[in-house]
Design a protein around this motif. Structure first.
Motif, PDB file in Angstrom:
ATOM      1  N   ARG A  15      -4.038   4.141  -4.903  1.00  0.00           N
ATOM      2  CA  ARG A  15      -4.514   3.347  -3.767  1.00  0.00           C
ATOM      3  C   ARG A  15      -4.943   1.990  -4.304  1.00  0.00           C
ATOM      4  NH1 ARG A  15      -9.559   3.332  -0.607  1.00  0.00           N
ATOM      5  NH2 ARG A  15     -10.417   4.797  -2.130  1.00  0.00           N
ATOM      6  N   VAL A  16      -4.212   0.953  -3.906  1.00  0.00           N
ATOM      7  CA  VAL A  16      -4.434  -0.381  -4.456  1.00  0.00           C
ATOM      8  C   VAL A  16      -5.139  -1.264  -3.430  1.00  0.00           C
ATOM      9  CG1 VAL A  16      -2.417  -0.187  -5.948  1.00  0.00           C
ATOM     10  CG2 VAL A  16      -2.180  -1.222  -3.673  1.00  0.00           C
ATOM     11  N   GLY A  17      -5.440  -2.475  -3.835  1.00  0.00           N
ATOM     12  CA  GLY A  17      -6.060  -3.445  -2.936  1.00  0.00           C
ATOM     13  C   GLY A  17      -5.435  -4.806  -3.144  1.00  0.00           C
TER      14      GLY A  17
ATOM     15  N   LEU B 240       0.827  -1.210   0.000  1.00  0.00           N
ATOM     16  CA  LEU B 240       0.000   0.000   0.000  1.00  0.00           C
ATOM     17  C   LEU B 240       0.860   1.259   0.000  1.00  0.00           C
ATOM     18  CD1 LEU B 240      -2.708  -1.104   2.605  1.00  0.00           C
ATOM     19  CD2 LEU B 240      -3.053  -0.793   0.149  1.00  0.00           C
ATOM     20  N   THR B 241       1.939   1.249   0.786  1.00  0.00           N
ATOM     21  CA  THR B 241       2.797   2.425   0.909  1.00  0.00           C
ATOM     22  C   THR B 241       3.550   2.717  -0.383  1.00  0.00           C
ATOM     23  OG1 THR B 241       3.071   2.059   3.286  1.00  0.00           O
ATOM     24  CG2 THR B 241       4.714   3.443   2.196  1.00  0.00           C
ATOM     25  N   ILE B 242       4.158   1.681  -0.958  1.00  0.00           N
ATOM     26  CA  ILE B 242       4.962   1.898  -2.161  1.00  0.00           C
ATOM     27  C   ILE B 242       4.074   2.235  -3.356  1.00  0.00           C
ATOM     28  CG2 ILE B 242       6.547   0.787  -3.779  1.00  0.00           C
ATOM     29  CD1 ILE B 242       7.716  -0.723  -1.420  1.00  0.00           C
ATOM     30  N   ALA B 243       2.927   1.592  -3.461  1.00  0.00           N
ATOM     31  CA  ALA B 243       2.021   1.900  -4.572  1.00  0.00           C
ATOM     32  C   ALA B 243       1.509   3.333  -4.486  1.00  0.00           C
ATOM     33  CB  ALA B 243       0.851   0.925  -4.580  1.00  0.00           C
ATOM     34  N   ALA B 244       1.348   3.852  -3.261  1.00  0.00           N
ATOM     35  CA  ALA B 244       0.841   5.214  -3.082  1.00  0.00           C
ATOM     36  C   ALA B 244       1.916   6.277  -3.289  1.00  0.00           C
ATOM     37  CB  ALA B 244       0.239   5.361  -1.685  1.00  0.00           C
TER      38      ALA B 244
ATOM     39  N   ASN C 227     -10.926   9.681  -8.839  1.00  0.00           N
ATOM     40  CA  ASN C 227     -11.723   9.836 -10.061  1.00  0.00           C
ATOM     41  C   ASN C 227     -11.043   9.265 -11.302  1.00  0.00           C
ATOM     42  OD1 ASN C 227      -9.673  11.631 -10.484  1.00  0.00           O
ATOM     43  ND2 ASN C 227     -10.962  13.475 -10.478  1.00  0.00           N
ATOM     44  N   ARG C 228      -9.972   8.460 -11.080  1.00  0.00           N
ATOM     45  CA  ARG C 228      -9.254   7.905 -12.226  1.00  0.00           C
ATOM     46  C   ARG C 228      -8.627   6.571 -11.835  1.00  0.00           C
ATOM     47  NH1 ARG C 228      -3.921   8.657 -13.956  1.00  0.00           N
ATOM     48  NH2 ARG C 228      -3.617  10.116 -12.207  1.00  0.00           N
ATOM     49  N   TRP C 229      -8.665   5.603 -12.759  1.00  0.00           N
ATOM     50  CA  TRP C 229      -7.998   4.322 -12.549  1.00  0.00           C
ATOM     51  C   TRP C 229      -6.569   4.426 -13.064  1.00  0.00           C
ATOM     52  CZ3 TRP C 229      -8.155  -0.066  -9.987  1.00  0.00           C
ATOM     53  CH2 TRP C 229      -7.382  -1.149 -10.416  1.00  0.00           C
ATOM     54  N   VAL C 230      -5.607   4.107 -12.203  1.00  0.00           N
ATOM     55  CA  VAL C 230      -4.194   4.166 -12.565  1.00  0.00           C
ATOM     56  C   VAL C 230      -3.707   2.737 -12.788  1.00  0.00           C
ATOM     57  CG1 VAL C 230      -1.885   4.886 -11.863  1.00  0.00           C
ATOM     58  CG2 VAL C 230      -3.887   6.234 -11.159  1.00  0.00           C
ATOM     59  N   ALA C 231      -3.419   2.394 -14.029  1.00  0.00           N
ATOM     60  CA  ALA C 231      -2.955   1.044 -14.348  1.00  0.00           C
ATOM     61  C   ALA C 231      -1.437   0.974 -14.249  1.00  0.00           C
ATOM     62  CB  ALA C 231      -3.403   0.649 -15.752  1.00  0.00           C
TER      63      ALA C 231
ATOM     64  N   PRO D 111      -5.269   9.383  -6.197  1.00  0.00           N
ATOM     65  CA  PRO D 111      -5.545  10.018  -4.900  1.00  0.00           C
ATOM     66  C   PRO D 111      -6.891  10.732  -4.852  1.00  0.00           C
ATOM     67  CG  PRO D 111      -3.268  10.383  -5.527  1.00  0.00           C
ATOM     68  CD  PRO D 111      -3.927   9.732  -6.706  1.00  0.00           C
ATOM     69  N   SER D 112      -7.320  11.307  -5.974  1.00  0.00           N
ATOM     70  CA  SER D 112      -8.610  11.992  -6.009  1.00  0.00           C
ATOM     71  C   SER D 112      -9.771  11.013  -6.113  1.00  0.00           C
ATOM     72  CB  SER D 112      -8.656  12.956  -7.200  1.00  0.00           C
ATOM     73  OG  SER D 112      -8.528  12.238  -8.424  1.00  0.00           O
TER      74      SER D 112
END
Length: 325
Positions: A60-62, A48-52, A94-98, A91-92
């Motif tokens: 923000r991943v899961g 979670l930390t490195i992905a952010a 409103n967008r998927w970050v691949a 972070p907002s």
């Protein structure tokens, strides 16, 4: 599995493994609940930390984490198998970050943060008196001895396996699509330390089973191991988890508290159309299914009298429970 299938996204999935050094596994042997819990927490927080990190994915991943505690020879080998969708919410929100195709996060960065978070967490458990020590580890009850014991572990590389096939020979390949994730979960999430298919023979004195020596780099050497029956039982019981300890956990976007809303948002951002499910499943005249396990009360055969989707209210009612006078 049906519930998990509803949560899958139409993206690439990645398989990661976080392993504890043997020196930590010795501590975990006597402190399963505390150390296994820390293993879950530290590995999830690492990703979670490195992905952010804005320099990495800035998302923000899961993930779904599954605890395994065994090696092929039934030895104590605690590690986390982690299944991660290939991207996350910005972070907002409103967008998927691949992520990049076939690549999630750098192994070395993951390994070093995991090492730091785990050691810090282990020291905190020691300070709070949540760890116990026996035998040749008894002296670790003293804070200074414990700190000295952990010192060399701060300098070695902790094993984290992730999809970096171009960089590491032991990297896990990406899962591919959601179907591969379901196949993995159905095979491994509820497995025990050894399956019946690996057993060759057993009697009052000896148990023989197939195992794979992963120390042999060329694919692993398959062989037959023979143990005394008492030693086989001892090794098998090592992997019995503490009462009510959950070996499958979900974090980040897939954490239970917000999973449904997060998945709906991601699907909307990806433009995925979800077919509506019939809230009333069709009634059939098929022969009722039976369970292999007998009733724990009377020993009779148990039948499935109803199936229902998650969130639905069952129509059948259980018989009244007898209360002892």
């Amino acid at each position: 599995m049906a519930a998990r299938a509803e949560d899958l996204l139409p993206v690439e999935y990645f398989h990661m493994v976080f392993t504890l050094p043997a020196e930590i596994a010795r501590i975990a042997y006597w402190n399963k609940r505390s150390v296994y819990g820390l293993l879950f927490k530290a590995s999830a927080q690492t990703v979670l930390t490195i992905a952010a990190d804005p320099k990495r994915m800035d998302a923000r991943v899961g993930m779904t984490s599954v605890l395994h505690t065994w090696g092929s020879a039934l030895t104590h080998h605690p590690h986390i198998h982690m299944i991660v969708p290939g991207g996350g919410l910005s972070p907002s929100g409103n967008r998927w970050v691949a992520c990049k195709p076939g690549f999630f996060l750098h192994v070395r960065v993951l390994s070093r943060l995991f090492r730091r978070l785990f050691i810090e967490g282990l020291l905190a458990l020691h300070r709070s008196g949540e760890l116990v020590f026996f035998g040749d580890l008894a002296e670790l009850s003293e804070p200074q001895a414990f700190t000295t014991y952990l010192a060399p572990l701060r300098k070695i590389e902790w094993v984290v396996v992730a999809p970096e096939a171009r960089l590491r020979h032991d990297a896990k390949p990406p899962f591919g699509g959601p179907e591969a994730v379901i196949a993995y979960l159905s095979r491994y999430t509820h497995r025990v330390a050894i399956s019946n298919s690996r057993l060759i023979s057993a009697d009052a004195n000896t148990v023989a089973f197939r195992w794979k020596d992963y120390r042999v780099k060329s694919g692993g050497k398959r062989a037959v191991m023979r143990l005394s029956t008492s030693e086989f039982i001892r090794r098998f019981l090592i992997h019995v988890l503490p009462d009510r300890f959950h070996r499958i956990r979900h974090y980040g976007l897939l954490a239970s508290s917000g999973r449904k809303a997060n998945i709906a948002k991601v699907r909307a951002l990806l433009g995925v159309q979800i077919a509506e499910q019939n809230s009333n499943p069709p009634v059939t005249n098929a022969i009722p299914l039976t369970l292999r396990e007998p009733c724990p009360g009377c020993g009779g055969q148990m039948r499935i009298i109803e199936t229902f989707l998650r969130g639905q209210k069952p129509q059948s009612r259980a018989p009244p429970r007898k209360v002892a006078a």
